[in-house]
Design a protein around this motif. Structure first.
Motif, mmCIF file in Angstrom:
data_model
loop_
_atom_site.group_PDB
_atom_site.id
_atom_site.type_symbol
_atom_site.label_atom_id
_atom_site.label_comp_id
_atom_site.label_asym_id
_atom_site.label_seq_id
_atom_site.Cartn_x
_atom_site.Cartn_y
_atom_site.Cartn_z
ATOM 1 N N ALA A 146 0.790 -1.166 0.218
ATOM 2 C CA ALA A 146 -0.073 0.046 -0.031
ATOM 3 C C ALA A 146 0.943 1.253 0.045
ATOM 4 O O ALA A 146 2.008 1.340 0.428
ATOM 5 N N THR A 147 0.480 2.278 -0.534
ATOM 6 C CA THR A 147 1.076 3.511 -0.754
ATOM 7 C C THR A 147 0.533 4.449 0.700
ATOM 8 O O THR A 147 -0.788 4.501 0.870
ATOM 9 N N VAL A 148 1.537 4.928 1.544
ATOM 10 C CA VAL A 148 0.971 5.500 2.634
ATOM 11 C C VAL A 148 1.838 6.971 2.845
ATOM 12 O O VAL A 148 2.766 7.215 2.238
ATOM 13 N N ARG A 149 0.990 7.885 3.581
ATOM 14 C CA ARG A 149 1.718 9.015 4.151
ATOM 15 C C ARG A 149 2.223 8.994 5.539
ATOM 16 O O ARG A 149 1.088 8.825 6.160
ATOM 17 N N VAL A 150 3.343 9.128 5.951
ATOM 18 C CA VAL A 150 3.517 9.114 7.291
ATOM 19 C C VAL A 150 4.140 10.281 7.793
ATOM 20 O O VAL A 150 5.239 10.873 7.381
ATOM 21 N N SER A 151 3.553 10.706 8.783
ATOM 22 C CA SER A 151 4.038 12.150 9.753
ATOM 23 C C SER A 151 4.842 11.457 10.814
ATOM 24 O O SER A 151 4.338 10.526 11.670
ATOM 25 N N SER A 152 6.016 11.944 11.098
ATOM 26 C CA SER A 152 6.927 11.263 12.018
ATOM 27 C C SER A 152 7.844 12.327 12.763
ATOM 28 O O SER A 152 7.970 13.294 12.289
ATOM 29 N N VAL A 153 8.560 11.985 13.949
ATOM 30 C CA VAL A 153 9.384 12.490 14.769
ATOM 31 C C VAL A 153 10.815 11.806 14.927
ATOM 32 O O VAL A 153 10.594 10.645 14.710
ATOM 33 N N PRO A 154 11.869 12.177 14.979
ATOM 34 C CA PRO A 154 13.038 11.470 15.269
ATOM 35 C C PRO A 154 12.869 10.664 16.340
ATOM 36 O O PRO A 154 12.388 10.902 17.513
ATOM 37 N N GLY A 155 13.509 9.285 16.278
ATOM 38 C CA GLY A 155 13.719 8.357 17.311
ATOM 39 C C GLY A 155 14.934 8.753 17.986
ATOM 40 O O GLY A 155 15.426 9.550 17.968
ATOM 41 N N ASP A 156 15.405 7.688 18.803
ATOM 42 C CA ASP A 156 16.602 7.783 19.614
ATOM 43 C C ASP A 156 17.664 7.420 18.966
ATOM 44 O O ASP A 156 18.794 7.280 19.504
ATOM 45 N N GLU A 157 17.749 7.099 17.855
ATOM 46 C CA GLU A 157 18.936 6.636 16.993
ATOM 47 C C GLU A 157 18.849 7.078 15.507
ATOM 48 O O GLU A 157 17.477 7.125 15.107
ATOM 49 N N PRO A 158 19.890 7.042 14.579
ATOM 50 C CA PRO A 158 19.823 7.398 13.340
ATOM 51 C C PRO A 158 18.918 6.251 12.679
ATOM 52 O O PRO A 158 19.413 5.129 12.844
ATOM 53 N N GLY A 159 18.490 6.748 11.539
ATOM 54 C CA GLY A 159 17.504 5.680 10.781
ATOM 55 C C GLY A 159 16.254 5.021 11.341
ATOM 56 O O GLY A 159 15.589 4.401 10.681
ATOM 57 N N VAL A 160 15.955 5.702 12.512
ATOM 58 C CA VAL A 160 14.700 5.244 13.173
ATOM 59 C C VAL A 160 13.833 6.158 13.499
ATOM 60 O O VAL A 160 14.279 7.383 14.088
ATOM 61 N N ARG A 161 12.644 6.537 13.118
ATOM 62 C CA ARG A 161 11.601 7.402 13.315
ATOM 63 C C ARG A 161 10.521 6.989 14.076
ATOM 64 O O ARG A 161 9.944 5.905 13.867
ATOM 65 N N ILE A 162 9.797 7.846 14.899
ATOM 66 C CA ILE A 162 8.530 7.472 15.577
ATOM 67 C C ILE A 162 7.418 8.001 14.807
ATOM 68 O O ILE A 162 7.191 9.311 14.614
ATOM 69 N N ALA A 163 6.549 7.184 14.344
ATOM 70 C CA ALA A 163 5.554 7.481 13.352
ATOM 71 C C ALA A 163 4.328 8.163 14.579
ATOM 72 O O ALA A 163 4.006 7.742 15.565
ATOM 73 N N ARG A 164 3.677 9.369 13.772
ATOM 74 C CA ARG A 164 2.755 10.251 14.536
ATOM 75 C C ARG A 164 1.322 9.732 13.951
ATOM 76 O O ARG A 164 0.348 9.933 14.293
ATOM 77 N N GLN A 165 1.364 9.874 12.506
ATOM 78 C CA GLN A 165 0.031 9.436 11.700
ATOM 79 C C GLN A 165 0.395 8.821 10.635
ATOM 80 O O GLN A 165 1.376 9.100 9.759
ATOM 81 N N VAL A 166 -0.348 7.905 10.402
ATOM 82 C CA VAL A 166 -0.110 7.016 9.103
ATOM 83 C C VAL A 166 -1.449 6.932 8.451
ATOM 84 O O VAL A 166 -2.470 6.669 8.792
ATOM 85 N N THR A 167 -1.472 7.535 7.204
ATOM 86 C CA THR A 167 -2.662 7.552 6.184
ATOM 87 C C THR A 167 -2.294 6.889 5.041
ATOM 88 O O THR A 167 -1.333 6.906 4.246
ATOM 89 N N VAL A 168 -3.432 5.844 4.740
ATOM 90 C CA VAL A 168 -2.941 5.345 3.383
ATOM 91 C C VAL A 168 -3.630 5.970 2.142
ATOM 92 O O VAL A 168 -5.072 6.187 2.292
#
Length: 283
Positions: free
Chosen positions: A84-106
């Motif tokens: 599926a194609t998604v649009r993800v809003s996110s903020v940085p996680g606690d390490e490079p390459g990992v982000r915390i998703a805030r909202q996922v929209t298909v």
């Protein structure tokens, strides 16, 4: 005299416990407490390569792969289908390459399933797959592990096993019973510790590391023998058990890879060890 010694040991254990918990609380805060600039949201649109209850890997329009983790604040559909194609809003996680998703929209459903040549399958970087696997292991409801360490007063080497079940009632409370065997110069012990631990919410559940505190009763069976038999060396056995019920206070640091280190103080439990330093691994 014995009562005075017991009180002294208990006070010493309490002091150590307060120091341990103080050090944990004073640990550097994770990105949730970072400056607002580093928490700025960004948006990525791409195709879902893999998805679970805790993580999602998305291949962006530029062909790069991004690993997202979900927390209690993530807003997303109940299921997100691969492809599926998604649009993800996110903020940085606690390490490079990992982000915390805030909202996922298909934005576009996955296409109808059709056979795909192996060459067409996206090759996700090994590092992303490793982090994804470690996160899935960390959030399992049931875990088992092994532990080793040393204890002071009396001095023994510890070996043990434990289980972890949870969370219960609230997201960060776990039941973690453990069994410890101790062997020393003049002391042998066996301990049952039905403990409860609380993960301090200064980091995300899927973060690289987390700190915790805990407590619970300790049932200790212990034997000390200072005698030596001629030609036989030391003689230590469980021929004459002494048992006691105490109270354990602990604090620890747990890594997402499964490793953890822990300090445990036992109070009101003479002659059980006053302090234990433990290294362990969760499978």
């Amino acid at each position: 005299m014995n009562h005075l010694l017991k009180c002294t040991r208990s006070k010493r254990a309490l002091v150590w416990s307060v120091l341990v918990i103080g050090l944990l609380v004073a640990s550097p805060a994770m990105p949730q407490n970072a400056p607002e600039a580093s928490q700025r949201e960004s948006t990525l649109t791409g195709s879902v390569v893999s998805s679970s209850a805790n993580t999602m890997v998305v291949r962006g329009e530029d062909g790069q792969f991004q690993l997202f983790v979900f927390d209690r604040y993530t807003v997303k559909p109940r299921t997100v289908t691969t492809g599926a194609t998604v649009r993800v809003s996110s903020v940085p996680g606690d390490e490079p390459g990992v982000r915390i998703a805030r909202q996922v929209t298909v934005t576009e459903a996955a296409p109808a399933q059709r056979p795909r040549a192996a060459a067409e399958e996206p090759v996700v970087p090994v590092e992303i797959r490793r982090i994804e696997r470690d996160i899935e292991r960390q959030v399992r409801r049931y875990q088992v592990g092994v532990r080793t360490g040393v204890a002071l007063d009396p001095e023994v080497v510890l070996l043990g096993v434990h289980a972890q079940v949870g969370p219960f009632f609230v997201p960060d409370v776990y039941f973690r019973p453990n069994v410890e065997f101790g062997f020393g110069e003049v002391t042998t012990l066996f301990a049952l510790n039905p403990e409860v631990i609380y993960r301090l919410p200064i980091s995300s559940r899927q973060g690289r590391w987390s700190t915790y505190v805990g407590a619970g009763p300790g049932f200790t069976f212990l034997h000390q023998n200072f005698e030596r038999r001629s030609g036989e060396g030391r003689n230590i056995d469980f021929g004459d058990f002494s048992s006691d019920v105490g109270f354990n206070i602990l604090g620890g640091l747990r890594y997402r890879t499964g490793m953890f280190m822990e300090l445990k103080a036992s109070i009101y439990s003479r002659p059980a060890p006053v302090m234990r330093f433990i290294l362990g691994y969760n499978f």
